[in-house]
Scaffold this motif. Structure first.
Motif, PDB file in Angstrom:
ATOM      1  N   GLU B 229      -2.964 -11.472  12.877  1.00 15.40           N
ATOM      2  CA  GLU B 229      -1.792 -12.325  12.649  1.00 15.40           C
ATOM      3  C   GLU B 229      -0.773 -12.218  13.777  1.00 15.40           C
ATOM      4  O   GLU B 229       0.150 -13.025  13.865  1.00 15.40           O
ATOM      5  CB  GLU B 229      -1.130 -11.991  11.301  1.00 15.40           C
ATOM      6  CG  GLU B 229      -0.517 -10.598  11.153  1.00 15.40           C
ATOM      7  CD  GLU B 229      -1.527  -9.528  10.731  1.00 15.40           C
ATOM      8  OE1 GLU B 229      -2.688  -9.611  11.164  1.00 15.40           O
ATOM      9  OE2 GLU B 229      -1.143  -8.605   9.987  1.00 15.40           O
ATOM     10  N   PHE B 230      -0.942 -11.226  14.647  1.00 14.30           N
ATOM     11  CA  PHE B 230       0.069 -11.017  15.685  1.00 14.30           C
ATOM     12  C   PHE B 230      -0.306 -11.741  16.975  1.00 14.30           C
ATOM     13  O   PHE B 230      -1.155 -11.282  17.743  1.00 14.30           O
ATOM     14  CB  PHE B 230       0.254  -9.524  15.942  1.00 14.30           C
ATOM     15  CG  PHE B 230       0.790  -8.795  14.736  1.00 14.30           C
ATOM     16  CD1 PHE B 230       2.103  -8.985  14.320  1.00 14.30           C
ATOM     17  CD2 PHE B 230      -0.023  -7.947  14.002  1.00 14.30           C
ATOM     18  CE1 PHE B 230       2.596  -8.326  13.199  1.00 14.30           C
ATOM     19  CE2 PHE B 230       0.464  -7.285  12.885  1.00 14.30           C
ATOM     20  CZ  PHE B 230       1.777  -7.482  12.475  1.00 14.30           C
ATOM     21  N   LEU B 437       0.396 -20.767  12.201  1.00 11.89           N
ATOM     22  CA  LEU B 437       0.630 -19.525  12.939  1.00 11.89           C
ATOM     23  C   LEU B 437       1.696 -19.692  14.016  1.00 11.89           C
ATOM     24  O   LEU B 437       1.567 -19.199  15.143  1.00 11.89           O
ATOM     25  CB  LEU B 437      -0.680 -19.023  13.561  1.00 11.89           C
ATOM     26  CG  LEU B 437      -1.785 -18.623  12.563  1.00 11.89           C
ATOM     27  CD1 LEU B 437      -3.085 -18.296  13.288  1.00 11.89           C
ATOM     28  CD2 LEU B 437      -1.356 -17.421  11.725  1.00 11.89           C
ATOM     29  N   ARG B 441       6.792 -18.501  10.164  1.00 11.58           N
ATOM     30  CA  ARG B 441       5.729 -18.925   9.235  1.00 11.58           C
ATOM     31  C   ARG B 441       6.230 -18.860   7.794  1.00 11.58           C
ATOM     32  O   ARG B 441       7.071 -18.038   7.474  1.00 11.58           O
ATOM     33  CB  ARG B 441       4.534 -17.973   9.370  1.00 11.58           C
ATOM     34  CG  ARG B 441       4.048 -17.892  10.797  1.00 11.58           C
ATOM     35  CD  ARG B 441       3.286 -16.615  11.074  1.00 11.58           C
ATOM     36  NE  ARG B 441       2.862 -16.621  12.479  1.00 11.58           N
ATOM     37  CZ  ARG B 441       2.048 -15.751  13.010  1.00 11.58           C
ATOM     38  NH1 ARG B 441       1.546 -14.777  12.276  1.00 11.58           N
ATOM     39  NH2 ARG B 441       1.707 -15.826  14.276  1.00 11.58           N
ATOM     40  N   ALA B 480      -2.374 -13.362   8.111  1.00 16.64           N
ATOM     41  CA  ALA B 480      -0.977 -13.831   8.114  1.00 16.64           C
ATOM     42  C   ALA B 480      -0.480 -14.020   6.677  1.00 16.64           C
ATOM     43  O   ALA B 480       0.680 -13.773   6.361  1.00 16.64           O
ATOM     44  CB  ALA B 480      -0.864 -15.138   8.890  1.00 16.64           C
ATOM     45  N   SER B 486       8.041  -9.341   7.606  1.00 16.48           N
ATOM     46  CA  SER B 486       8.165  -9.756   8.997  1.00 16.48           C
ATOM     47  C   SER B 486       8.125  -8.524   9.868  1.00 16.48           C
ATOM     48  O   SER B 486       8.784  -7.525   9.577  1.00 16.48           O
ATOM     49  CB  SER B 486       9.479 -10.505   9.213  1.00 16.48           C
ATOM     50  OG  SER B 486       9.408 -11.748   8.569  1.00 16.48           O
ATOM     51  N   HIS B 490       4.985 -11.465  13.951  1.00 16.89           N
ATOM     52  CA  HIS B 490       4.700 -12.150  12.675  1.00 16.89           C
ATOM     53  C   HIS B 490       6.010 -12.256  11.894  1.00 16.89           C
ATOM     54  O   HIS B 490       6.494 -11.269  11.339  1.00 16.89           O
ATOM     55  CB  HIS B 490       3.667 -11.333  11.901  1.00 16.89           C
ATOM     56  CG  HIS B 490       3.390 -11.838  10.519  1.00 16.89           C
ATOM     57  ND1 HIS B 490       2.657 -12.981  10.269  1.00 16.89           N
ATOM     58  CD2 HIS B 490       3.743 -11.361   9.296  1.00 16.89           C
ATOM     59  CE1 HIS B 490       2.572 -13.168   8.954  1.00 16.89           C
ATOM     60  NE2 HIS B 490       3.233 -12.202   8.345  1.00 16.89           N
ATOM     61  N   ARG B 492       7.900 -14.095   8.786  1.00 14.00           N
ATOM     62  CA  ARG B 492       7.734 -14.917   7.593  1.00 14.00           C
ATOM     63  C   ARG B 492       9.118 -15.329   7.095  1.00 14.00           C
ATOM     64  O   ARG B 492       9.939 -14.474   6.750  1.00 14.00           O
ATOM     65  CB  ARG B 492       7.033 -14.100   6.502  1.00 14.00           C
ATOM     66  CG  ARG B 492       5.568 -13.786   6.773  1.00 14.00           C
ATOM     67  CD  ARG B 492       4.661 -14.886   6.299  1.00 14.00           C
ATOM     68  NE  ARG B 492       4.782 -15.137   4.876  1.00 14.00           N
ATOM     69  CZ  ARG B 492       3.838 -14.871   3.971  1.00 14.00           C
ATOM     70  NH1 ARG B 492       2.701 -14.333   4.339  1.00 14.00           N
ATOM     71  NH2 ARG B 492       4.022 -15.178   2.704  1.00 14.00           N
TER      72      ARG B 492
END
Ligand SMILES: Cc1cc2nc3c(=O)[nH]c(=O)nc-3n(C[C@H](O)[C@H](O)[C@H](O)COP(=O)(O)OP(=O)(O)OC[C@H]3O[C@@H](n4cnc5c(N)ncnc54)[C@H](O)[C@@H]3O)c2cc1C
Ligand code: FES
Lengths: 235, 527
Positions: B229-230, B437, B441, B480, B486, B490, B492
């Motif tokens: 996810e990064f 992504l 997000r 993700a 967060s 990443h 959120r």
């Protein structure tokens, strides 16, 4: 703007070449030949100007910003990088051909391995730790900028693949080695340079203005000759 | 004596570093890459490579490099790995210098520049073409071992198959792109295939060569991936024909300033105002996020500019001449006299093949290094640490691989069922991933992304490799989704803070047609 693009093609393993002509439109003034080739290959169906279905065009690229030399080809008669060839500067009729000095693999992809073989034949590597002093720093840096695209070989009247003359493409890295080492350490390279570069170079300097990185080929040649052939100290 | 071999896939910084290390140990290597080293993404690296060399009178130390790397990566890497990386960094740089990299220096003492997320000058550089300069030096060194017969190059060969059984690598399959022939190579293999750029075709600062196919093959063969996810969005990129072009962090390291424009027309130096200590040189995740917020706010003009107009002549000449040339060439704008409009673009993948400190994957006989591997950088990589990770990681992987080296078996295959990916599926996959992504997000976006990916996967006209790519795409999306906090790159919007519960790496494996996701402590190396 609308472009009429003629591409010289060849089947893999084939021996004869043929042109295919495509239409391409772009309203982006900065679009390059590389962007056009990508876009043509992304079409669901690649049709030529007569509406005939064609297979995707084979070509090599990597960085798309003049830093890797992969996309060298002949565009409107001139060797250059596809990612540096801006369509709007080329006119509405564009001819794209593979480099002619190397064996064609397929379409615009050519086999340039001979360039890398020649570097090995010149024994271009350090014999001991590098010593780059201030005096030759900029010469070393400029030499290291060579991206090995082969444009200088394409334009050279004396170079042919597999010949005794290795051409300008081998000069920057020779120069680099000479700026980092004592000449006595790489006498063998100096000798090989005299044989494979100095002796074969007709000094026409047609490579002078063709390097996409703007490397001053004449300067490197003069300095490499001075050090390798005439034994002058550059350090 | 029988010669022992290791296969290295990829001939960028990490692959070359591995090849040099193995050659020096008398081990032979098959150095396999889609294109020659001169064309690898590593030649694009600009700003520099980190190491606490402390040549600038700032009393820099290895432990500060360690702390900055851990903090920048939001503590998602094992301390032992980062300690090894940072302790070895000065020697990595000095070795590259001895190999002839023309680093900027004063009378042999290396100059260091400021880079993001680090308070002290720690980044060695060669103007703004550091990657190219290091690569040229390493290619020269490898050439020596080619001539001695230790390195056998396969420069137009693509990895198309990874054969694993019972947790052990059996062989790999490679295609000669020029002749169309297929070969199988037995023995230990190091994957140095670079980052996952090909999942975001045309939208990254990297190369078209790193298609991501090698990663997709590895994932489907059961290789464990982590931290997918990064994804690093570099704050200062610009759109050029066919890609995002990087404006190196070195521009800010040398004094460049970011600003947005207030309604009144005045510049708003948002990074300097919000983060007085590091200002424009905060870690990249922070800068990109701030740029996102400032450009999405109705108070500012929607654009961010990088102002380099106050940099001295000396800096332009000796440190950033290449960068200036590039901006003039592609943007028709001189950064010496005019600010450059910039926006964040995908630049680096922190996630990848999970390796332990010795760079082994969960599959015996298969190792990974460089950007392909998930190692060292946690949730956000510091500028200058990637080249370091690639060179050091390649060397470490090679040292480990020595024990696995075997007599090589290269077999020409008379038949191989090749699977080819389709440009239109790749585009669809890319667009779906971009939708979920981004820099910011939300659960809703991520869920939509997963639904669309599942829809794409259920199509009947997919090639095998496209299916594998979508599986890996789903692994990114599900990572993700699962990280409900967060951290680093990443962010959120529905979980804007970090949660101690998630101070773990996300690990995804693919087994019997299923993706299994777990969060494990970064210190732990096993399942
Ligand atoms: C524009 C730009 C600037 C950067 N600047 C910096 C910087 O200043 N400092 C820093 O630390 N980092 C920087 N980075 C990041 C850094 O350059 C990379 O992370 C690093 O060089 C990666 O090295 P690598 O060996 O992992 O892979 P790469 O150099 O990407 O090499 C990958 C190799 O794998 C091969 N390959 C891929 N797929 C296959 C396949 N299927 N089969 C066979 N071969 C395959 C390729 O041909 C290539 O040889 C920058 C990156 C970019 C894009
Ligand atoms: S693609 Fe790298 S020079 Fe054109």
């Amino acid at each position: 703007m609308k472009y009429n693009v003629k591409i010289l093609r060849r089947e893999r393993g084939g021996s004869s070449s043929f042109f295919d002509t495509f239409c391409y439109s772009s309203d982006n003034n900065a679009d390059t030949v590389a962007a056009m080739l990508t876009a043509l290959n992304f079409r669901d169906e690649l049709l030529d100007i007569n509406g005939e279905k064609k297979r995707p065009i084979e070509w090599e690229c990597s960085c798309l910003q003049k830093k890797c030399g992969a996309c060298a080809m002949v565009i409107n008669g001139r060797p250059c990088l596809a990612c540096d060839a801006v369509l709007s500067a080329l006119g509405s009729k564009i001819t794209v051909e593979p480099l002619r000095k190397f064996p064609v693999i397929c379409d615009l992809t050519v086999d340039r391995s001979i360039m890398f073989e020649n570097l090995k034949n010149l024994r271009l590597w350090l014999r001991s730790d590098a010593d780059i002093n201030d005096k030759c720093y900029s010469l070393n840096y400029e030499s290291s900028e060579c991206i090995g695209c082969g444009c200088c070989l394409e334009i050279c009247p004396n170079f042919y693949a597999g010949g005794k003359f290795f051409g300008m493409a081998a000069v920057p890295l020779t120069m680099r080695l000479l700026t980092e080492s004592e000449i006595k350490e790489c006498k063998d390279t100096a000798k090989l340079y005299a044989k494979h570069i100095f002796a074969g170079c007709g000094k026409s300097l047609s490579c002078k203005n063709v390097c996409p990185k703007g490397i001053d080929t004449e300067k490197l040649l003069v300095n490499a000759n001075a050090a390798a052939v005439w034994g002058k100290r550059i350090k | 004596m029988t010669e022992r071999y290791v296969n290295i896939i990829g001939a960028g910084l990490s692959g070359l570093s591995a090849a040099v290390t193995l050659s020096r140990k008398g081990i032979h290597t098959n150095l396999i890459s889609l294109q020659p080293s001169e064309r690898a993404q590593s030649v694009l690296a600009e700003g520099g490579i980190n190491g606490a060399l402390d040549t600038m009178g700032e009393n820099d130390t290895v432990s500060e490099h360690f702390n900055d790397t851990m903090k920048g990566g939001c503590y998602l890497e094992s301390e032992s790995a980062v300690r090894l990386l940072t302790e070895n960094a000065p020697e990595v740089i000095l070795e590259l210098y001895r190999l002839g990299t023309p680093f900027n220096n004063e009378n042999g003492k290396l100059s260091l520049r400021n880079f993001g997320g680090q308070k002290k000058k720690r980044t060695a550089f060669a103007k703004s073409s550091t990657g190219k300069m290091i690569m040229t030096a390493l290619i020269d060194e490898v050439r020596k071992y080619e001539a001695q017969g230790f390195v056998q190059r396969y420069p137009h060969h693509e990895l198309v198959g990874i054969n694993v059984s019972h947790g052990q690598l059996r062989d790999i399959t490679v295609k000669d792109i020029y002749t169309g022939e297929f070969y199988s190579f037995g023995g230990c293999t190091i994957l140095c295939v670079g980052g996952l750029n090909g999942f975001f075709e045309g939208m990254t600062t990297g190369t078209t060569q790193n298609t991501g196919n090698a990663a997709a093959l590895a994932f489907n063969a059961g290789v464990r991936f982590a931290n997918l996810e990064f994804i690093q969005y570099h704050p200062t990129t610009v759109q050029i024909s066919g890609k995002r072009m990087l404006v190196s962090e070195a521009a800010r390291g040398e004094g460049g300033r970011l600003y947005a424009v207030k309604k009144s027309g005045e510049p708003y130096y948002f990074m300097e105002e919000k983060y007085p200590e590091l200002g424009n040189l905060m870690p990249r995740d922070v800068v990109s996020r701030e740029m996102y917020f400032v450009t999405h706010s109705s108070e500012y003009g929607g654009e961010v500019f990088l102002d380099m107009t106050s940099l001295s002549e000396e800096i332009w000449q000796n440190k950033l001449s290449d960068l200036r040339k590039e901006i003039i060439s592609y943007m028709k704008l001189d950064p010496k006299t005019a600010p450059v409009p910039v926006s964040p673009g995908i630049h680096f993948f922190m996630g990848g093949i999970r390796v332990n400190d010795r760079h082994e994957t969960n599959i015996k006989g298969l190792l990974a290094a460089g950007e392909a591997a998930c190692k060292y950088h946690g949730a956000n990589r510091l500028g200058g640490n990637s080249m370091l990770g690639a060179v050091y990681g390649g060397k470490t992987a090679a040292e480990t691989a020595e024990k696995y080296a075997d007599p090589s078996e290269k077999i020409c295959l008379s038949q191989y069922n090749e699977s080819v990916s389709s440009p239109s599926i790749r585009t669809k996959l890319r667009d779906i991933l971009l939708g979920g992504l981004g820099i910011v997000r939300s659960e809703n976006e991520i869920r939509q992304m997963i639904d669309k990916l599942n829809g794409l996967l259920s199509r009947e006209d997919l090639s095998e490799i496209d299916k594998m790519r979508i599986e890996l795409g789903l692994a990114m999306a599900e990572s993700a989704y699962a990280r409900k906090e967060s951290r680093g790159a990443h962010f959120r919007s529905d979980f804007p803070s970090s949660s101690e519960k998630f101070r773990k790496i996300s690990v995804v494996s693919y087994k019997n047609g299923e993706r299994i996701l777990k969060f494990i402590s970064a210190e732990s190396e096993g399942e």
